[in-house]
Design a protein around this motif. Sequence first.
Motif, short mmCIF file in Angstrom:
data_model
loop_
_atom_site.label_atom_id
_atom_site.label_comp_id
_atom_site.label_asym_id
_atom_site.label_seq_id
_atom_site.Cartn_x
_atom_site.Cartn_y
_atom_site.Cartn_z
N PHE A 1 0.59 -1.14 0.05
CA PHE A 1 0.02 0.01 0.05
C PHE A 1 0.85 1.30 -0.16
CE2 PHE A 1 -3.66 -2.09 2.93
CZ PHE A 1 -3.71 -3.12 2.05
N TYR A 2 0.43 2.28 -0.77
CA TYR A 2 1.04 3.46 -0.56
C TYR A 2 -0.08 4.45 -0.45
CZ TYR A 2 3.61 7.89 -1.36
OH TYR A 2 4.19 9.06 -0.90
N MET A 3 -0.06 5.25 0.88
CA MET A 3 -0.94 6.27 1.50
C MET A 3 -0.34 7.62 1.57
SD MET A 3 -2.51 3.57 3.95
CE MET A 3 -0.85 2.80 4.46
N ARG A 4 -0.92 8.56 1.21
CA ARG A 4 -0.25 9.91 1.25
C ARG A 4 -1.40 11.02 1.42
NH1 ARG A 4 -0.12 14.29 -1.66
NH2 ARG A 4 -1.01 13.34 -3.38
N TYR B 1 3.06 5.17 4.55
CA TYR B 1 2.25 6.47 4.67
C TYR B 1 3.14 7.70 4.86
CZ TYR B 1 -0.51 10.00 6.89
OH TYR B 1 -1.13 10.86 6.93
N GLU B 2 2.83 8.88 4.20
CA GLU B 2 3.50 9.84 4.57
C GLU B 2 2.60 11.23 4.28
OE1 GLU B 2 7.21 10.12 2.38
OE2 GLU B 2 6.25 9.19 0.85
N GLN B 3 3.00 12.39 4.82
CA GLN B 3 2.34 13.71 4.43
C GLN B 3 3.26 14.35 3.71
OE1 GLN B 3 0.87 15.72 7.86
NE2 GLN B 3 1.21 17.77 6.87
N ALA B 4 2.97 14.72 2.47
CA ALA B 4 3.72 15.31 1.42
C ALA B 4 3.15 15.70 0.34
CB ALA B 4 4.93 14.37 1.14
N SER B 5 3.55 16.75 -0.37
CA SER B 5 2.88 17.00 -1.51
C SER B 5 2.92 16.11 -2.60
CB SER B 5 3.58 18.33 -2.07
OG SER B 5 3.25 18.81 -3.46
N GLY B 6 1.92 16.20 -3.39
CA GLY B 6 1.72 15.14 -4.52
C GLY B 6 2.22 15.45 -5.83
N GLU C 1 -5.28 15.43 6.62
CA GLU C 1 -5.16 14.40 7.53
C GLU C 1 -6.32 14.26 8.46
OE1 GLU C 1 -4.21 10.90 9.71
OE2 GLU C 1 -3.06 11.62 7.80
N LEU C 2 -6.72 15.51 9.01
CA LEU C 2 -7.93 15.49 10.03
C LEU C 2 -8.98 15.38 9.57
CD1 LEU C 2 -6.37 18.30 12.43
CD2 LEU C 2 -6.56 15.87 12.75
N GLU C 3 -9.32 15.96 8.26
CA GLU C 3 -10.83 16.27 7.81
C GLU C 3 -10.81 15.43 6.31
OE1 GLU C 3 -11.14 20.51 7.22
OE2 GLU C 3 -10.97 20.80 9.24
N GLY C 4 -9.70 14.88 5.79
CA GLY C 4 -10.16 14.34 4.57
C GLY C 4 -9.59 12.97 4.48
N TYR C 5 -8.63 12.43 3.84
CA TYR C 5 -8.30 11.10 3.54
C TYR C 5 -7.22 10.51 4.47
CZ TYR C 5 -10.61 13.02 -0.49
OH TYR C 5 -11.62 13.51 -1.42
N SER C 6 -7.56 10.42 5.76
CA SER C 6 -6.36 9.96 6.80
C SER C 6 -5.92 8.70 6.50
CB SER C 6 -7.00 9.71 8.10
OG SER C 6 -8.07 8.91 8.36
N LYS C 7 -4.61 8.49 7.11
CA LYS C 7 -4.06 7.14 6.89
C LYS C 7 -4.89 6.12 7.35
CE LYS C 7 -0.35 4.29 9.12
NZ LYS C 7 0.67 4.33 9.96
N ASP D 1 -3.85 9.69 -7.54
CA ASP D 1 -3.06 11.21 -7.15
C ASP D 1 -2.42 10.81 -5.90
OD1 ASP D 1 -5.35 11.36 -5.37
OD2 ASP D 1 -6.05 13.23 -6.27
N ARG D 2 -2.56 9.92 -5.11
CA ARG D 2 -2.04 9.66 -3.91
C ARG D 2 -0.61 9.44 -4.21
NH1 ARG D 2 -3.88 12.61 -0.72
NH2 ARG D 2 -4.52 13.36 -2.82
N LEU D 3 -0.32 8.87 -5.13
CA LEU D 3 1.13 8.66 -5.78
C LEU D 3 1.83 9.75 -6.28
CD1 LEU D 3 3.12 6.35 -5.99
CD2 LEU D 3 2.38 5.69 -8.04
#
Length: 190
Positions: free
Chosen positions: A22-25, A66-71, A32-38, A101-103
């Motif tokens: 899995f790759y999650m971003r 999983y990471e928090q970063a710009s797509g 993260e809080l309001e949208g597509y969290s891990k 677009d997560r990738l």
Amino acid sequence: MAYKLIETTQRTDEDKELRVAFYMRVSTAEQELEGYSKEFQKEQLEQHVKRKDYKGWVTKPAWHFYEQASGGDTEGRKELQKLMDLVKKGEIDLVLVWKIDRLSRNLSQLLQLFEELDRHGVGFASMKEDLDFTGAIGKLIFQIFGALAEFERENIKMRTQEGKKASALAGNYTGSAVPYGYKGIPNPDG
């Protein structure tokens, strides 16, 4: 002539397991809080793998990234690099994302990643679009969706620039920090 009933829903020992990573971003802490969290993405991907059990899809936590970063840029994404290391070592068979677009939202980078996966015999699938990009038609569809993701990114960038321009015309400072030697003064007009 006698016929024998063949059970098609059961897999045999000869069936190969397909190791799914899995790759999650998310782009921002707000997303993260309001949208597509891990947790949301992981739950969705795990359910998808369960639905594909008949194809031999299996996963494990060591293959979840999983990471928090710009797509818009793949540079500096450590979890993506860890995933690609597994790809190069031949430890996984398929990369699964919640949405393309997560990738990446950059078509050229998306295509480079896909070519790297293909070079190592690793497939790519997107759950939300319900597409598997391992065949010829899948590759074509992948390029179309990648172009759409890049188009949306450019639209977001354009709207942001237009918003900054409108704010500047209204007399607001639109830079990230007040330049050295200047003092920030609130605009009385808002």
